[in-house]
Enzyme design. Structure first.
Site, PDB file in Angstrom:
ATOM      1  N   HIS A 171      -7.497  -0.831  -8.993  1.00 59.78           N
ATOM      2  CA  HIS A 171      -6.964  -1.795  -8.038  1.00 59.78           C
ATOM      3  C   HIS A 171      -5.582  -2.306  -8.427  1.00 59.78           C
ATOM      4  CE1 HIS A 171     -11.428  -2.061  -7.698  1.00 59.78           C
ATOM      5  NE2 HIS A 171     -11.098  -1.856  -6.455  1.00 59.78           N
ATOM      6  N   CYS A 205      -4.621   3.261  -8.595  1.00 60.33           N
ATOM      7  CA  CYS A 205      -4.564   4.290  -7.555  1.00 60.33           C
ATOM      8  C   CYS A 205      -3.117   4.472  -7.118  1.00 60.33           C
ATOM      9  CB  CYS A 205      -5.433   3.880  -6.374  1.00 60.33           C
ATOM     10  SG  CYS A 205      -5.273   4.981  -4.945  1.00 60.33           S
ATOM     11  N   CYS A 250     -13.222   9.020  -3.377  1.00 60.36           N
ATOM     12  CA  CYS A 250     -11.918   9.537  -2.966  1.00 60.36           C
ATOM     13  C   CYS A 250     -11.173   9.988  -4.221  1.00 60.36           C
ATOM     14  CB  CYS A 250     -11.121   8.463  -2.242  1.00 60.36           C
ATOM     15  SG  CYS A 250     -10.690   7.044  -3.282  1.00 60.36           S
ATOM     16  N   CYS A 291      -5.193   3.086   2.837  1.00 59.41           N
ATOM     17  CA  CYS A 291      -5.232   4.402   2.204  1.00 59.41           C
ATOM     18  C   CYS A 291      -5.953   5.393   3.110  1.00 59.41           C
ATOM     19  CB  CYS A 291      -5.871   4.323   0.821  1.00 59.41           C
ATOM     20  SG  CYS A 291      -7.664   4.390   0.806  1.00 59.41           S
ATOM     21  N   SER A 346     -14.638  -3.699  -0.921  1.00 62.21           N
ATOM     22  CA  SER A 346     -14.030  -4.075   0.349  1.00 62.21           C
ATOM     23  C   SER A 346     -14.181  -2.973   1.389  1.00 62.21           C
ATOM     24  CB  SER A 346     -12.541  -4.396   0.139  1.00 62.21           C
ATOM     25  OG  SER A 346     -11.908  -4.679   1.369  1.00 62.21           O
ATOM     26  N   THR A 388      -4.949  -2.009   0.809  1.00 60.48           N
ATOM     27  CA  THR A 388      -5.223  -0.620   1.213  1.00 60.48           C
ATOM     28  C   THR A 388      -6.639  -0.385   1.715  1.00 60.48           C
ATOM     29  OG1 THR A 388      -5.907   0.036  -1.023  1.00 60.48           O
ATOM     30  CG2 THR A 388      -3.557   0.233  -0.480  1.00 60.48           C
ATOM     31  N   HIS A 438      -9.105 -10.791  -3.952  1.00 61.43           N
ATOM     32  CA  HIS A 438      -9.381  -9.387  -4.252  1.00 61.43           C
ATOM     33  C   HIS A 438      -8.391  -8.917  -5.314  1.00 61.43           C
ATOM     34  CE1 HIS A 438      -9.689  -5.018  -3.749  1.00 61.43           C
ATOM     35  NE2 HIS A 438     -10.864  -5.246  -3.185  1.00 61.43           N
ATOM     36  N   GLU A 479      -6.871  -6.168  -5.934  1.00 62.76           N
ATOM     37  CA  GLU A 479      -5.674  -5.466  -5.461  1.00 62.76           C
ATOM     38  C   GLU A 479      -4.653  -6.460  -4.915  1.00 62.76           C
ATOM     39  OE1 GLU A 479      -4.269  -2.650  -1.794  1.00 62.76           O
ATOM     40  OE2 GLU A 479      -6.309  -2.347  -2.545  1.00 62.76           O
TER      41      GLU A 479
END
Length: 726
Positions: free
Chosen positions: A458, A480, A396, A578, A607, A548, A508, A510
């Site tokens: 992240h 991001c 992405c 996202c 993830s 996200t 995680h 993020e």
């Protein structure tokens, strides 16, 4: 020593003699504990006829040696078999301590009899003896053998660490659990068969084929072991019924059930997270829920499939036909051990055992007549297979931006460029950047003062940014922009006096970063079942946000539960997910009903890749998360006429191309692109890099040559041309 069959008397006696001789080298107190653990003596040191275990691993070692040599050459591998059994028992003694198990083979465990300290030291001694015995064999194969055994011990430790950490987590991905089982169990069985082939005088091809057989059989063994841990007969297993449920083990069937998406899965999660010891009624209900959610069936099916693929590995390598039949028969006995299949699926077990025994004879016949590898059979027998390529897939804009930041800095700054955590969750991306001078670290204290450091896609907590500034580090933020948006929302909510409820997976990166924006005002929920236990300062002042990379349906379900309990809560449903994550899920959903098999390219810690696998499995379709084309098992394709291939947002598009090429090598294919949308999102590079020529960039236009998911027509034609030329 008890083994699965009674026909290996000579092998049993050879291993038993080797084990006893090795144990006699220990100091008297340690030798006494080892003798008790192996079942040779009672607590007073008097000889007994106790159950010494299955001795499966040393038997596999000696049968592997027989597969590469005739006559008595298998005796050359006896020291290797003894070393393998020493390592296995070192791990058992330590496992019993870690798991607080008081019984093994119907007797008190070593630590319960002799104390924790002495048991730990005896386990360490067995570990050391394994390498001593292997080194004493001499010859040019010792370095390779000891190296393989050392790698395996490291894998065992890695698996045990993962297993113990799972106990403190509410959610464990099935891919994580499989990886843990591969390290903790499959690696040693693969090592056992590889060492047998190595010390039996086998070729490199034979060693590889037998290691693959052992590894696959080992994972099948763990599936069955986990089933026994719930439904096994205590008279057979030596453990209490529902043993793994009592200890709330995140075993393979339990993890599969929890991640199944079944309506009963939340109830199982609630039982597993309940405080205090579980009652017998709760244990019975938990076992019923694991079965209802498909966990029992999933592990049974996986054990059968893995055992079939293990026997398929024996078709290559020029192995002796008689030994192939023996190994196939042993594989069937392993999956069918302890008559587990009587506990609800007797017919399936007997059928599987019969089929594998027959398969062993057929493989032996094929080898005598010049057999072919499993991949060749799949290729020869395949009709034209449809390969669906749902789009969007792969990189992405946020991932490409993060990668390009590191690439640009390496070009302009030179090596090293330090990166806190993996820049994105993909092993291939990380390895490529490491080869060019990137250094990935876990914390800033691993970065030298005044060095250049990049924060991963992240995101990081503000405290990390402050630490970098205080130390004078030259920090570049590759977070991001969509993660940064969630950080901004968290800060705004906290500044307004709201408590932030974050929907996400504990640990995680993020989630750690987002919580760090307002740690004193943020609560984490991982499932709808956790909402009932939430304690908030003011139910009227709440905002919910989301990680996200979660599944859209998962977030929506938790959000609805939050709204039901806290009507005043503010939030935007699944809008924090996202666009790339939701687009890839929508793309898979659009093709999953047509597919017999879904292959998701991505790393185990990704993830969004794991969510794609879950989506397919929840739709009733077989799905596998694969790192790359090398992970494809031809046996998966035996009945798959339509295969969907996608990739998580952190996986390079070239890996999808390589998977399609691998499928083309296994037979004629028709490639069909299915796009649900086209992504044109643009993300600016940081200002310092824009000044050097980097402006807004469309997805797929990376400086490193990464190609986007929609530009596939030329690559498809190239793949088909390559197949036709071959």
């Amino acid at each position: 020593m008890t083994v699965l069959t009674d026909q290996y008397t000579a092998e049993r006696e050879a291993v038993d003699a080797g084990l006893r001789a090795a144990a006699d080298r220990l100091p008297a107190p340690a030798a006494r504990i080892a003798a008790y653990h192996f079942g040779w003596t009672d607590t007073a040191g008097s000889p007994v006829q106790a159950n010494s275990g299955k001795a499966l691993r040393p038997l596999l070692t000696l049968l592997a040696a027989k597969a590469v040599g005739d006559g008595e050459r298998w005796r050359q591998a006896v020291p290797a078999a003894v070393a393998v059994e020493m390592v296995h028992n070192f791990s058992l003694i330590h496992d019993d301590i870690i798991d607080h198990d008081s019984l093994r083979r119907h007797r008190p465990t070593a630590w319960k009899v002799y104390g924790v300290n002495d048991a730990i030291l005896v386990g360490d001694a067995l570990h050391a003896l394994a390498f001593e015995i292997l080194a004493e064999t001499g010859g040019d194969r010792v370095p390779a053998g000891t190296g393989l055994l050392a790698q395996t011990v490291r894998a065992l430790i890695e698996g045990q660490l993962a297993d113990t950490r799972f106990e403190g987590r509410d959610r464990v991905e099935l891919a994580e659990c499989i990886a843990m089982s591969e390290a903790k169990t499959a690696s040693l069985m693969g090592c056992a068969t590889a060492l047998g082939a190595l010390f039996g005088g086998g070729t490199a091809q034979q060693v590889d084929a037998l290691r693959d057989f052992g590894f696959r059989l080992g994972l099948a063994f763990q599936h069955v072991d986990d089933l026994l841990g719930i439904w096994g007969d205590p008279a057979v297993t030596g453990k209490a019924v529902y043993s793994d449920l009592r200890n709330r083990k995140k075993s393979l069937p339990v993890t599969a059930a929890l991640g199944s998406g079944h309506p009963d899965a939340p109830e199982l999660a609630a039982i597993y997270s309940a405080a205090g010891q579980l009652t017998e009624a709760e244990l019975t209900r938990a076992a019923d829920l694991v079965e209802a959610c498909g966990g029992r069936h999933a592990s049974r099916h996986s054990a059968e499939t893995l055992t079939e693929s293990a026997t398929g590995s024996l078709l290559s390598g020029g192995l002796r036909a008689e030994a192939v039949e023996e190994l196939s028969r042993l594989a069937a006995s392993t999956v069918d051990r302890a008559n587990l299949w009587r506990a609800g699926f007797a017919n399936a077990g007997r059928f599987m055992a019969c089929k594998l025994r027959q398969g062993g004879r057929l493989m032996a016949r094929d080898l005598r007549q010049g057999g072919e590898p499993m991949a060749s059979k799949v290729r020869r027998e395949a009709a034209r297979r449809r390969v669906l390529l749902p789009a969007p897939r792969s990189f992405c804009a946020g991932v490409e931006r993060a990668i390009e930041i590191v690439e640009r800095l390496l070009e302009e700054h030179g090596r090293p460029v330090y990166v806190r955590n993996q820049i994105v969750h993909n092993a291939h991306v990380v390895a490529d950047l490491e080869s060019r001078g990137a250094v990935f670290v876990g914390e800033l204290d691993e970065v030298p003062d005044d060095a250049l450091v990049v924060f991963s896609a992240h995101g990081v907590a503000p405290a990390v940014e402050r630490e970098a500034a205080a130390r004078g580090l030259d920090a570049v933020d590759a977070t991001c922009p969509l993660v940064a948006k969630v950080h901004a929302e968290a800060k705004r909510a906290a500044d307004n006096g709201d408590t932030v409820i974050l929907i996400g997976h504990e640990g995680h990166e993020e989630v750690v970063g987002t919580i760090g924006v307002a740690p004193e005002r943020t609560l984490l929920v991982e499932s709808a079942t956790e909402v009932a236990a939430l304690q908030v300062p003011d139910p009227a002042r709440l905002t919910y946000l989301s990680q996200t990379t979660l599944a859209v349906a998962e977030v929506e379900a938790i959000a609805e539960t939050l709204k039901g309990r806290f009507p005043a809560i503010k939030g935007q449903g699944a809008e924090d997910i996202c666009y790339a994550t939701s687009n890839r899920q929508a793309a898979v959903a659009a093709v999953v009903d047509e597919a017999d098999l879904v292959l998701v390219v991505g790393s185990a810690n990704s993830s969004n890749s794991n969510r794609l696998v879950e989506l397919a499995r929840n739709a009733g379709v077989t799905a596998h998360l694969i790192e790359d084309a090398d992970a494809i098992d031809p046996i998966w394709l035996s009945e798959a006429r339509t295969v969907a291939v996608t990739a998580g947002a952190s996986a390079p598009p070239r890996l999808v191309d390589e998977v399609v090429r691998a499928l083309a090598e296994l037979g004629p294919i028709e490639i069909i692109e299915r796009a649900v949308t086209r992504e044109t999102q643009e993300f600016l590079l940081p200002q310092r890099l824009r000044a050097s020529g980097g402006g807004p960039r469309l997805l797929g236009a990376s400086a490193s040559g990464h190609s986007g998911h929609t530009d596939t027509s030329e690559r498809v034609e190239e793949i088909l041309r390559d197949r036709d030329r071959s």
